[in-house]
Design a protein around this motif. Structure first.
Motif, PDB file in Angstrom:
ATOM      1  N   GLU A  49       0.857  -1.174   0.000  1.00  0.00           N
ATOM      2  CA  GLU A  49       0.000   0.000   0.000  1.00  0.00           C
ATOM      3  C   GLU A  49       0.897   1.229   0.000  1.00  0.00           C
ATOM      4  O   GLU A  49       1.824   1.333   0.801  1.00  0.00           O
ATOM      5  CB  GLU A  49      -0.914   0.033   1.230  1.00  0.00           C
ATOM      6  CG  GLU A  49      -2.102  -0.902   1.165  1.00  0.00           C
ATOM      7  CD  GLU A  49      -3.069  -0.656   2.322  1.00  0.00           C
ATOM      8  OE1 GLU A  49      -3.988   0.159   2.166  1.00  0.00           O
ATOM      9  OE2 GLU A  49      -2.864  -1.255   3.390  1.00  0.00           O
ATOM     10  N   ASP A 150      -7.648  10.140  -1.681  1.00  0.00           N
ATOM     11  CA  ASP A 150      -6.894   9.779  -2.888  1.00  0.00           C
ATOM     12  C   ASP A 150      -5.617  10.606  -2.953  1.00  0.00           C
ATOM     13  O   ASP A 150      -5.601  11.778  -2.557  1.00  0.00           O
ATOM     14  CB  ASP A 150      -7.718  10.033  -4.146  1.00  0.00           C
ATOM     15  CG  ASP A 150      -8.911   9.098  -4.252  1.00  0.00           C
ATOM     16  OD1 ASP A 150      -8.709   7.887  -4.405  1.00  0.00           O
ATOM     17  OD2 ASP A 150     -10.055   9.587  -4.172  1.00  0.00           O
ATOM     18  N   ASP A 171      -3.109   6.600 -12.593  1.00  0.00           N
ATOM     19  CA  ASP A 171      -4.341   6.923 -11.881  1.00  0.00           C
ATOM     20  C   ASP A 171      -4.482   6.154 -10.569  1.00  0.00           C
ATOM     21  O   ASP A 171      -5.085   6.636  -9.618  1.00  0.00           O
ATOM     22  CB  ASP A 171      -5.559   6.626 -12.763  1.00  0.00           C
ATOM     23  CG  ASP A 171      -5.602   7.531 -13.986  1.00  0.00           C
ATOM     24  OD1 ASP A 171      -5.088   8.664 -13.896  1.00  0.00           O
ATOM     25  OD2 ASP A 171      -6.130   7.101 -15.025  1.00  0.00           O
ATOM     26  N   ASN A 172      -3.951   4.938 -10.531  1.00  0.00           N
ATOM     27  CA  ASN A 172      -4.068   4.162  -9.293  1.00  0.00           C
ATOM     28  C   ASN A 172      -2.826   4.369  -8.438  1.00  0.00           C
ATOM     29  O   ASN A 172      -1.937   5.143  -8.777  1.00  0.00           O
ATOM     30  CB  ASN A 172      -4.283   2.670  -9.603  1.00  0.00           C
ATOM     31  CG  ASN A 172      -3.198   2.121 -10.511  1.00  0.00           C
ATOM     32  OD1 ASN A 172      -2.067   2.608 -10.506  1.00  0.00           O
ATOM     33  ND2 ASN A 172      -3.515   1.108 -11.295  1.00  0.00           N
ATOM     34  N   ASP A 173      -2.748   3.670  -7.307  1.00  0.00           N
ATOM     35  CA  ASP A 173      -1.609   3.861  -6.412  1.00  0.00           C
ATOM     36  C   ASP A 173      -0.816   2.566  -6.230  1.00  0.00           C
ATOM     37  O   ASP A 173      -0.241   2.325  -5.176  1.00  0.00           O
ATOM     38  CB  ASP A 173      -2.071   4.389  -5.048  1.00  0.00           C
ATOM     39  CG  ASP A 173      -3.137   3.502  -4.417  1.00  0.00           C
ATOM     40  OD1 ASP A 173      -3.432   2.448  -4.990  1.00  0.00           O
ATOM     41  OD2 ASP A 173      -3.671   3.879  -3.361  1.00  0.00           O
ATOM     42  N   ARG A 174      -0.756   1.782  -7.306  1.00  0.00           N
ATOM     43  CA  ARG A 174       0.011   0.541  -7.231  1.00  0.00           C
ATOM     44  C   ARG A 174       0.541   0.216  -8.627  1.00  0.00           C
ATOM     45  O   ARG A 174      -0.210  -0.085  -9.547  1.00  0.00           O
ATOM     46  CB  ARG A 174      -0.860  -0.595  -6.719  1.00  0.00           C
ATOM     47  CG  ARG A 174      -0.164  -1.941  -6.668  1.00  0.00           C
ATOM     48  CD  ARG A 174      -1.042  -2.964  -5.990  1.00  0.00           C
ATOM     49  NE  ARG A 174      -0.552  -4.319  -6.172  1.00  0.00           N
ATOM     50  CZ  ARG A 174      -0.616  -5.263  -5.265  1.00  0.00           C
ATOM     51  NH1 ARG A 174      -1.155  -5.007  -4.102  1.00  0.00           N
ATOM     52  NH2 ARG A 174      -0.156  -6.471  -5.500  1.00  0.00           N
TER      53      ARG A 174
END
Length: 272
Positions: A49, A150, A171-174
């Motif tokens: 995360e 976010d 756009d995502n965090d992974r």
């Protein structure tokens, strides 16, 4: 000493075999994850995360069944989401300007409406939402709040021997190191696949981590999943480095030769 046709034939066969082996070795040196066995299941041991860092831009939206009460805990222009009677969120109901965001300051804090200063550096998104929700409930400011957070500035840079050098935003965090290289157009044949560097800043310090993309050990590296503002550098192999060195030497020689020619012409004209 004359070479017989039999000896010549043997020599040609040996040369062809050497070239074939060299070609195979070159191709094999560019294969990712060479030591993975298709008959073996490899457990996913790393749960990743993203953690909030200084200078991050955060969008935090607080919602509840009473939209008017929620307004006090949102930035101007952000009205939150409409919450149905069954507690579900209508994700299409948010109004306002999504550009409104919190900037994590040099101390790792944000200034949140009514709650005041919150230390958020090092927290994950889920930990941040839990922190705000607990604060609202414990201080009896909002009943059954829903919080969504976010990170808006997840970007990284890829340099060196890749198809497309540049800075990329996701756009995502992974995102993994392999996905990042794919976004940059994959490695060039002149890349060192065994020594990819990731430069990272966190908590006021910098570090570099090296990855060998030929082995499954990259899955255990803290650099396998990228973080905000990471810099990925793909080093050129020895052949490419030598080519660049020779090119610089040729450029320097050409520059010196050009200057010498110009000076000679100036001296010649001065004598006329």
């Amino acid at each position: 000493m004359k070479m017989t046709s039999k000896t010549l034939k043997k020599t040609l066969v040996c040369l062809a075999a050497a070239l074939l082996c060299s070609s195979c070795a070159t191709r094999r040196s560019m294969i990712y994850l060479q030591d993975m066995d298709e008959t073996v299941d490899y457990p996913v041991t790393q749960k990743y995360e993203m953690k909030i860092q200084r200078d991050d831009r955060l969008q935090i939206v607080v919602s509840s069944k009473d939209p008017e009460l929620s307004l006090a805990f949102n930035l101007p222009g952000v009205s939150g989401y409409r919450v149905a009677t069954d507690g579900t969120i209508d994700v299409n109901s948010q109004q306002g300007n999504k550009a409104q965001c919190y900037i994590v300051d040099i101390n790792g804090d944000i200034d949140f409406p009514i709650l005041g200063r919150l230390h958020v550096e090092g927290l994950t998104r889920s930990q941040l939402t839990r922190l705000i929700k607990d604060q609202l409930e414990q201080r009896e400011l909002l009943k059954n709040p829903l919080v969504q957070a976010d990170i808006l500035n997840f970007s990284f840079s890829v340099l060196g021997e890749v198809g497309n050098v540049g800075r990329y935003t996701v756009d995502n965090d992974r995102i993994t190191i392999l996905e990042a290289i794919a976004m940059a157009g994959d490695l060039r044949p002149t890349a060192r696949i065994d020594n990819v560097a990731v430069f990272r800043e966190f908590g006021g310090s910098r570090r570099v981590m090296h990855l060998d993309l030929r082995t499954k050990d990259i899955f255990l590296s803290p650099a396998y999943y990228l973080q905000q503002n990471d810099i990925v550098y793909v080093e050129p192999n020895s052949q490419r480095a030598e080519e660049r060195s020779n090119q610089r030497l040729r450029n320097w020689t050409f520059a010196v030769s050009s200057v010498t020619t110009v000076l000679s012409l100036i001296l010649l004209l001065a004598k006329l």
